[in-house]
Design a protein around this motif. Structure first.
Motif, PDB file in Angstrom:
ATOM      1  N   GLY A  13       0.808  -1.224   0.000  1.00 51.76           N
ATOM      2  CA  GLY A  13       0.000   0.000   0.000  1.00 51.76           C
ATOM      3  C   GLY A  13       0.835   1.264   0.000  1.00 51.76           C
ATOM      4  O   GLY A  13       0.489   2.255  -0.656  1.00 51.76           O
ATOM      5  N   VAL A  30      -5.668   5.453   4.846  1.00 51.53           N
ATOM      6  CA  VAL A  30      -6.279   4.996   6.105  1.00 51.53           C
ATOM      7  C   VAL A  30      -5.621   3.677   6.487  1.00 51.53           C
ATOM      8  O   VAL A  30      -5.557   2.752   5.676  1.00 51.53           O
ATOM      9  CB  VAL A  30      -7.799   4.758   5.958  1.00 51.53           C
ATOM     10  CG1 VAL A  30      -8.361   4.156   7.237  1.00 51.53           C
ATOM     11  CG2 VAL A  30      -8.515   6.042   5.662  1.00 51.53           C
ATOM     12  N   ASN A  32      -4.829   1.166  10.228  1.00 49.13           N
ATOM     13  CA  ASN A  32      -4.916   1.069  11.696  1.00 49.13           C
ATOM     14  C   ASN A  32      -3.562   0.724  12.317  1.00 49.13           C
ATOM     15  O   ASN A  32      -3.472   0.521  13.527  1.00 49.13           O
ATOM     16  CB  ASN A  32      -5.989   0.058  12.127  1.00 49.13           C
ATOM     17  CG  ASN A  32      -5.656  -1.357  11.699  1.00 49.13           C
ATOM     18  OD1 ASN A  32      -4.583  -1.621  11.151  1.00 49.13           O
ATOM     19  ND2 ASN A  32      -6.574  -2.283  11.946  1.00 49.13           N
ATOM     20  N   LEU A  33      -2.537   0.633  11.489  1.00 51.42           N
ATOM     21  CA  LEU A  33      -1.165   0.345  11.919  1.00 51.42           C
ATOM     22  C   LEU A  33      -1.051  -0.997  12.649  1.00 51.42           C
ATOM     23  O   LEU A  33      -0.109  -1.209  13.398  1.00 51.42           O
ATOM     24  CB  LEU A  33      -0.600   1.498  12.775  1.00 51.42           C
ATOM     25  CG  LEU A  33      -0.474   2.843  12.043  1.00 51.42           C
ATOM     26  CD1 LEU A  33       0.124   3.915  12.973  1.00 51.42           C
ATOM     27  CD2 LEU A  33       0.369   2.752  10.776  1.00 51.42           C
ATOM     28  N   SER A  34      -2.008  -1.901  12.409  1.00 51.52           N
ATOM     29  CA  SER A  34      -1.885  -3.231  13.021  1.00 51.52           C
ATOM     30  C   SER A  34      -0.682  -3.955  12.440  1.00 51.52           C
ATOM     31  O   SER A  34      -0.025  -4.741  13.117  1.00 51.52           O
ATOM     32  CB  SER A  34      -3.159  -4.050  12.801  1.00 51.52           C
ATOM     33  OG  SER A  34      -3.435  -4.166  11.413  1.00 51.52           O
ATOM     34  N   GLU A  51      -9.711   2.362  11.583  1.00 53.12           N
ATOM     35  CA  GLU A  51     -10.242   1.074  11.116  1.00 53.12           C
ATOM     36  C   GLU A  51     -11.085   1.256   9.865  1.00 53.12           C
ATOM     37  O   GLU A  51     -11.968   2.119   9.851  1.00 53.12           O
ATOM     38  CB  GLU A  51     -11.201   0.551  12.196  1.00 53.12           C
ATOM     39  CG  GLU A  51     -10.558  -0.087  13.373  1.00 53.12           C
ATOM     40  CD  GLU A  51      -9.962  -1.423  12.990  1.00 53.12           C
ATOM     41  OE1 GLU A  51     -10.471  -2.056  12.055  1.00 53.12           O
ATOM     42  OE2 GLU A  51      -8.978  -1.805  13.636  1.00 53.12           O
ATOM     43  N   ILE A  52     -10.893   0.389   8.883  1.00 54.76           N
ATOM     44  CA  ILE A  52     -11.764   0.473   7.712  1.00 54.76           C
ATOM     45  C   ILE A  52     -13.214   0.136   8.052  1.00 54.76           C
ATOM     46  O   ILE A  52     -14.129   0.504   7.341  1.00 54.76           O
ATOM     47  CB  ILE A  52     -11.285  -0.430   6.553  1.00 54.76           C
ATOM     48  CG1 ILE A  52     -11.135  -1.879   7.020  1.00 54.76           C
ATOM     49  CG2 ILE A  52     -10.009   0.096   5.931  1.00 54.76           C
ATOM     50  CD1 ILE A  52     -11.194  -2.864   5.887  1.00 54.76           C
ATOM     51  N   ALA A  74      -6.118  -2.946   2.682  1.00 54.20           N
ATOM     52  CA  ALA A  74      -6.113  -3.332   4.100  1.00 54.20           C
ATOM     53  C   ALA A  74      -6.696  -4.732   4.264  1.00 54.20           C
ATOM     54  O   ALA A  74      -7.779  -5.018   3.764  1.00 54.20           O
ATOM     55  CB  ALA A  74      -6.935  -2.337   4.912  1.00 54.20           C
ATOM     56  N   ALA A  75      -5.973  -5.573   4.945  1.00 56.57           N
ATOM     57  CA  ALA A  75      -6.459  -6.944   5.175  1.00 56.57           C
ATOM     58  C   ALA A  75      -5.561  -7.613   6.189  1.00 56.57           C
ATOM     59  O   ALA A  75      -4.451  -7.154   6.462  1.00 56.57           O
ATOM     60  CB  ALA A  75      -6.437  -7.744   3.872  1.00 56.57           C
ATOM     61  N   LYS A 145     -10.755 -13.584   0.560  1.00 60.76           N
ATOM     62  CA  LYS A 145     -10.467 -12.748  -0.619  1.00 60.76           C
ATOM     63  C   LYS A 145     -11.494 -13.033  -1.713  1.00 60.76           C
ATOM     64  O   LYS A 145     -11.979 -12.134  -2.386  1.00 60.76           O
ATOM     65  CB  LYS A 145      -9.051 -13.036  -1.136  1.00 60.76           C
ATOM     66  CG  LYS A 145      -7.949 -12.526  -0.224  1.00 60.76           C
ATOM     67  CD  LYS A 145      -7.830 -11.019  -0.343  1.00 60.76           C
ATOM     68  CE  LYS A 145      -6.853 -10.451   0.645  1.00 60.76           C
ATOM     69  NZ  LYS A 145      -6.775  -8.984   0.594  1.00 60.76           N
ATOM     70  N   HIS A 182       7.559  -6.972   7.959  1.00 63.55           N
ATOM     71  CA  HIS A 182       6.433  -7.653   8.609  1.00 63.55           C
ATOM     72  C   HIS A 182       6.910  -8.327   9.888  1.00 63.55           C
ATOM     73  O   HIS A 182       8.051  -8.766   9.969  1.00 63.55           O
ATOM     74  CB  HIS A 182       5.841  -8.718   7.678  1.00 63.55           C
ATOM     75  CG  HIS A 182       5.138  -8.170   6.479  1.00 63.55           C
ATOM     76  ND1 HIS A 182       5.406  -8.563   5.192  1.00 63.55           N
ATOM     77  CD2 HIS A 182       4.156  -7.247   6.376  1.00 63.55           C
ATOM     78  CE1 HIS A 182       4.628  -7.907   4.344  1.00 63.55           C
ATOM     79  NE2 HIS A 182       3.857  -7.107   5.038  1.00 63.55           N
TER      80      HIS A 182
HETATM   81  N1  LIG Z   1       2.442  -9.449   0.039  1.00 58.84           N
HETATM   82  C1  LIG Z   1       1.997 -10.314  -0.860  1.00 58.84           C
HETATM   83  O1  LIG Z   1       2.771 -11.071  -1.466  1.00 58.84           O
HETATM   84  C2  LIG Z   1       0.529 -10.364  -1.218  1.00 58.84           C
HETATM   85  C3  LIG Z   1       0.093 -11.341  -2.129  1.00 58.84           C
HETATM   86  C4  LIG Z   1      -1.262 -11.391  -2.462  1.00 58.84           C
HETATM   87  C5  LIG Z   1      -2.153 -10.471  -1.933  1.00 58.84           C
HETATM   88  N2  LIG Z   1      -1.707  -9.549  -1.035  1.00 58.84           N
HETATM   89  C6  LIG Z   1      -2.688  -8.596  -0.483  1.00 58.84           C
HETATM   90  O2  LIG Z   1      -2.177  -7.286  -0.651  1.00 58.84           O
HETATM   91  C7  LIG Z   1      -2.591  -6.452   0.427  1.00 58.84           C
HETATM   92  C8  LIG Z   1      -1.382  -5.778   1.038  1.00 58.84           C
HETATM   93  O3  LIG Z   1      -0.450  -6.768   1.448  1.00 58.84           O
HETATM   94  P1  LIG Z   1       0.905  -6.379   2.206  1.00 58.84           P
HETATM   95  O4  LIG Z   1       1.861  -7.469   1.984  1.00 58.84           O
HETATM   96  O5  LIG Z   1       1.260  -4.981   1.868  1.00 58.84           O
HETATM   97  O6  LIG Z   1       0.400  -6.496   3.706  1.00 58.84           O
HETATM   98  P2  LIG Z   1       0.653  -5.502   4.949  1.00 58.84           P
HETATM   99  O7  LIG Z   1       0.246  -6.243   6.156  1.00 58.84           O
HETATM  100  O8  LIG Z   1       2.036  -4.955   4.885  1.00 58.84           O
HETATM  101  O9  LIG Z   1      -0.374  -4.335   4.664  1.00 58.84           O
HETATM  102  C9  LIG Z   1      -1.734  -4.377   5.059  1.00 58.84           C
HETATM  103  C10 LIG Z   1      -2.032  -3.079   5.788  1.00 58.84           C
HETATM  104  O10 LIG Z   1      -3.411  -3.029   6.131  1.00 58.84           O
HETATM  105  C11 LIG Z   1      -3.517  -2.503   7.446  1.00 58.84           C
HETATM  106  N3  LIG Z   1      -4.797  -2.996   7.979  1.00 58.84           N
HETATM  107  C12 LIG Z   1      -5.157  -4.297   8.194  1.00 58.84           C
HETATM  108  N4  LIG Z   1      -6.431  -4.344   8.658  1.00 58.84           N
HETATM  109  C13 LIG Z   1      -6.870  -3.068   8.745  1.00 58.84           C
HETATM  110  C14 LIG Z   1      -8.113  -2.477   9.158  1.00 58.84           C
HETATM  111  N5  LIG Z   1      -9.129  -3.206   9.604  1.00 58.84           N
HETATM  112  N6  LIG Z   1      -8.232  -1.120   9.101  1.00 58.84           N
HETATM  113  C15 LIG Z   1      -7.194  -0.361   8.674  1.00 58.84           C
HETATM  114  N7  LIG Z   1      -6.012  -0.868   8.260  1.00 58.84           N
HETATM  115  C16 LIG Z   1      -5.858  -2.204   8.302  1.00 58.84           C
HETATM  116  C17 LIG Z   1      -2.285  -2.990   8.175  1.00 58.84           C
HETATM  117  O11 LIG Z   1      -1.936  -2.192   9.281  1.00 58.84           O
HETATM  118  C18 LIG Z   1      -1.230  -2.922   7.069  1.00 58.84           C
HETATM  119  O12 LIG Z   1      -0.584  -1.661   7.053  1.00 58.84           O
HETATM  120  C19 LIG Z   1      -3.369  -7.353   1.379  1.00 58.84           C
HETATM  121  O13 LIG Z   1      -4.731  -7.206   1.110  1.00 58.84           O
HETATM  122  C20 LIG Z   1      -2.889  -8.740   1.011  1.00 58.84           C
HETATM  123  O14 LIG Z   1      -3.879  -9.709   1.306  1.00 58.84           O
HETATM  124  C21 LIG Z   1      -0.385  -9.476  -0.656  1.00 58.84           C
END
Ligand SMILES: NC(=O)c1ccc[n+]([C@@H]2O[C@H](COP(=O)([O-])OP(=O)(O)OC[C@H]3O[C@@H](n4cnc5c(N)ncnc54)[C@H](O)[C@@H]3O)[C@@H](O)[C@H]2O)c1
Length: 326
Positions: A13, A30, A32-34, A51-52, A74-75, A145, A182
């Motif tokens: 993101g 947006v 939540n920094l989780s 939070e979303i 966000a996920a 998903k 992570h």
């Molecule tokens: N990294 C990969 O290889 C990969 C592969 C396939 C899909 N994805 C998808 O891509 C997206 C980003 O992945 P990433 O690797 O950057 O993960 P990440 O964990 O680094 O980023 C996800 C962000 O969402 C935030 N978040 C989670 N739940 C939230 C909520 N309820 N409200 C607000 N913020 C929230 C977290 O704090 C985090 O900053 C995700 O949806 C993930 O499922 C990632």
């Protein structure tokens, strides 16, 4: 264009938000920094910690910033966690996601790019995997998903939403200021590089008796900068209709190839430790990216293993403790 980026403080993101800003759009983040990091998104992007699923906060954010489209990253995204605690994944990836859609609908914002995943395919029967392959997730992460993808389909039909579901394979690599941080780190490349940095003794290889050339699992790595570029193209094409696209580098690399390339790039021996297979690990997952190539002209430019590892290594050496914002 003013674009709300959910999860914009996360690994992918933050790169997407920076790419939007570079393209002249206005990202609003947006998170939540989780799992995200406050320093990760670009400075010029308004940052809302929240939070979303907080409909009031999201409605106010959309209204105040005159948001026109959403990129929803966000996920919760740890496959193993999703198996031990599916409720948390349904809550965040489905309930909170649907709350976001409802807030968008109420605000009249109907354009969304969604971070889906290769996990929707489960154990692919044919390689390379195209978008028409059966979707049979084998864990709650992939299932959630897919549920969100299906909701988008029906929101399009009933409420004129326009969506792009981007099914990423393995995001990897770093851009100058942004990289993977992570906790826990489950992804192979940063884990391998942690060994090179002296932060771990050896890299675990989960099984070397798969039906692949060298017996280790094959995955498709796509550079995070290539991924980010695809989001901009998908956003620009939304008015032409809703689409689902794979995003991969198009050629697989085995665990052993990753480790070997990391040895070359880092000059470190990177010892490996052979351990048992992990349940549910398919032998090979490789994307066909023909659809997005034909329709949007996207192709990976930095997704060869070497540039991925070089960029990730550069970032990890410069940030041995990650963003260090805990
Ligand atoms: N990294 C990969 O290889 C990969 C592969 C396939 C899909 N994805 C998808 O891509 C997206 C980003 O992945 P990433 O690797 O950057 O993960 P990440 O964990 O680094 O980023 C996800 C962000 O969402 C935030 N978040 C989670 N739940 C939230 C909520 N309820 N409200 C607000 N913020 C929230 C977290 O704090 C985090 O900053 C995700 O949806 C993930 O499922 C990632």
């Amino acid at each position: 264009m003013k674009v709300l980026v959910t999860g914009g403080a996360g690994y992918i993101g933050s790169v997407v938000a920076a790419e939007l800003a570079a393209a002249g759009a206005k990202p609003i983040v947006v998170d939540n920094l989780s799992a995200g990091h406050r320093p990760a998104p670009p400075q010029e992007a308004p940052f809302i910690e929240g939070e979303i699923g907080d409909a009031e906060l999201l409605a106010e954010t959309i209204r105040k910033n005159e948001v026109e489209a959403v990129i929803h990253l966000a996920a919760s995204c740890l496959v193993g966690d999703s198996i031990s605690d599916p409720a948390a994944y349904y809550r965040n990836n489905v309930s909170n996601g649907l709350s976001l859609l409802e807030t968008m609908r109420a605000a009249g914002v109907r354009r969304i790019v969604f971070s889906s995943s290769a996990a929707v395919y489960g154990n692919a029967r044919r390689i390379p995997i195209d978008e028409d392959a059966p979707t049979e997730p084998i864990n709650p992460y992939g299932e959630t998903k897919l549920i969100f993808e299906r909701a988008l389909h029906w929101y399009d039909r009933a409420y004129d939403f326009r969506f792009a579901s981007l099914r990423y394979f393995n995001a990897a690599g770093a851009t100058g200021d942004r990289g993977e941080d992570h906790d826990p780190e489950t992804h192979l490349i940063p884990r391998v590089l942690k060994v090179a940095l002296g932060q771990a003794e050896a890299i675990d290889v989960f099984g070397a008796d798969y039906e692949t050339d060298d017996g280790t699992c094959v995955r498709d790595y796509v550079h995070v900068a290539d991924l980010a570029r695809a989001h901009i193209l998908a956003l620009q094409a939304l008015d032409r209709g809703s689409r689902t696209f794979n995003l991969g580098g198009g050629s697989g690399a085995s665990v052993r190839q990753v480790i070997e390339t990391a040895r070359e790039v880092t000059g470190h021996p990177i010892p490996e430790r052979l351990v048992d297979r992990r349940p549910g690990d398919p032998p090979a997952l490789v994307a066909s990216f023909n659809r997005i190539n034909h329709e949007l002209g996207w192709k990976p430019e930095r997704s060869d293993l070497r540039p991925i590892l070089e960029s990730a290594w550069e970032w990890q050496r410069a940030h041995p403790e990650g963003y260090n914002d805990d």
